[in-house]
Write a protein that holds these residues in place. Sequence first.
Motif, PDB file in Angstrom:
ATOM      1  N   UNK A 249      36.766  49.119  48.693  1.00 22.99           N
ATOM      2  CA  UNK A 249      37.420  50.174  48.581  1.00 22.99           C
ATOM      3  C   UNK A 249      38.474  50.109  47.664  1.00 22.99           C
ATOM      4  N   UNK A 250      39.308  51.475  47.529  1.00 24.83           N
ATOM      5  CA  UNK A 250      40.198  51.365  46.207  1.00 24.83           C
ATOM      6  C   UNK A 250      41.449  50.273  46.561  1.00 24.83           C
TER       7      UNK A 250
ATOM      8  N   UNK B 198      36.559  44.843  40.797  1.00 27.84           N
ATOM      9  CA  UNK B 198      35.574  45.412  39.684  1.00 27.84           C
ATOM     10  C   UNK B 198      35.731  46.763  39.381  1.00 27.84           C
ATOM     11  N   UNK B 199      35.407  47.233  38.267  1.00 26.91           N
ATOM     12  CA  UNK B 199      35.736  48.730  38.208  1.00 26.91           C
ATOM     13  C   UNK B 199      35.565  49.851  39.050  1.00 26.91           C
TER      14      UNK B 199
ATOM     15  N   UNK C  81      36.802  40.516  38.113  1.00 25.95           N
ATOM     16  CA  UNK C  81      37.760  39.335  38.169  1.00 25.95           C
ATOM     17  C   UNK C  81      37.876  38.853  39.493  1.00 25.95           C
ATOM     18  N   UNK C  82      37.465  37.627  39.672  1.00 27.09           N
ATOM     19  CA  UNK C  82      37.160  37.005  41.158  1.00 27.09           C
ATOM     20  C   UNK C  82      38.137  35.688  41.230  1.00 27.09           C
ATOM     21  N   UNK C  83      38.917  35.549  42.335  1.00 31.84           N
ATOM     22  CA  UNK C  83      39.324  34.358  42.810  1.00 31.84           C
ATOM     23  C   UNK C  83      39.161  34.192  44.504  1.00 31.84           C
TER      24      UNK C  83
ATOM     25  N   UNK D 167      27.964  35.193  40.240  1.00 31.13           N
ATOM     26  CA  UNK D 167      27.431  36.301  39.811  1.00 31.13           C
ATOM     27  C   UNK D 167      28.168  37.679  39.642  1.00 31.13           C
ATOM     28  N   UNK D 168      29.156  37.652  40.436  1.00 30.26           N
ATOM     29  CA  UNK D 168      30.362  38.751  40.367  1.00 30.26           C
ATOM     30  C   UNK D 168      31.160  38.529  38.908  1.00 30.26           C
TER      31      UNK D 168
END
Length: 214
Positions: free
Chosen positions: A154-155, A131-132, A115-117, A108-109
Motif C-alpha cells: 500500500x501507500x 518500491x516505486x 530498497x529492501x531491509x 529479487x526485489x
Amino acid sequence: MFGWGRRGKRADDAAADEALYDEVEDLDTGGGPFDESEAPDDQVERLDLGSVRLPVPEGGQLQVEVDPAGPVRAVHLVTPVGRLTVSAFAAPRSSGLWAEVSAELGEQLRKDGARVHTEQGDWGTELVADSPKAALRFVGVDGPRWLLRGVAAGPGEVAKDCAKLLYAVLDETIVVRGADPLPVRTPLPIELPEAILRHIQQAQAQAQNNGQTG
C-alpha cells in the motif's frame, strides 16, 4: 481480477472505515496462524478458501486472480489501508523454509530496484521493501509441513496500519495442508466458495460474449 465485497453490519462506508481503523488500533493476538489440527473453536468468521481459512476485515473486499485456464492464482484482501495477500505453500517437515525464501525474495526485489531491509517481528524475520509502486512487507510463518506467507502492499504513508492489519489477519488464519505429498514450495490449492465461483464464471461468460459481439 474479480472483486467480492464483504457485507458489513454498518450501512455506510464511513462507518465501515471507522470500524476498520478501530480494528487496526485494538489488535488482540489470536495466537495463530493455526494448523487445521489445532484450529480454535472460536466465534471468528473466516472465509474458507480450501488451503487457508482467513478473516476478512470489516469493509474489506476480496479480489481473485484467475488463470485463463481456470485455476486460481491468488486471492487478495483489499482494504482502505492497502492490499493483503495470504498464501500457503508446501514445506518440509523441518522448519526454516522462510529464511531461504525470504533471502531469495529480497535479492529479487533489489534487482527490481526496490530498497529492501529486514525487521524482526513476532514470527521472525520480516522483509520490508520500498518500491516505486508501493510499500511492501512480507511476513513468513513456518508451520508443520507448510509455509504461510503474508504480503501487505500500500501507500507508504499508511504502511504501518497496513502491516498491523496483516498481522491481525495472520493471527486468525487457519492453514489446511492436507495429507497429499507435494514438492516443497508448491502453492497449496485455493478453492473458492460456490457463490464467489459462480460470480467469476458469470463475469467470464459476460466478458466472452462482449468480445464476440464487439
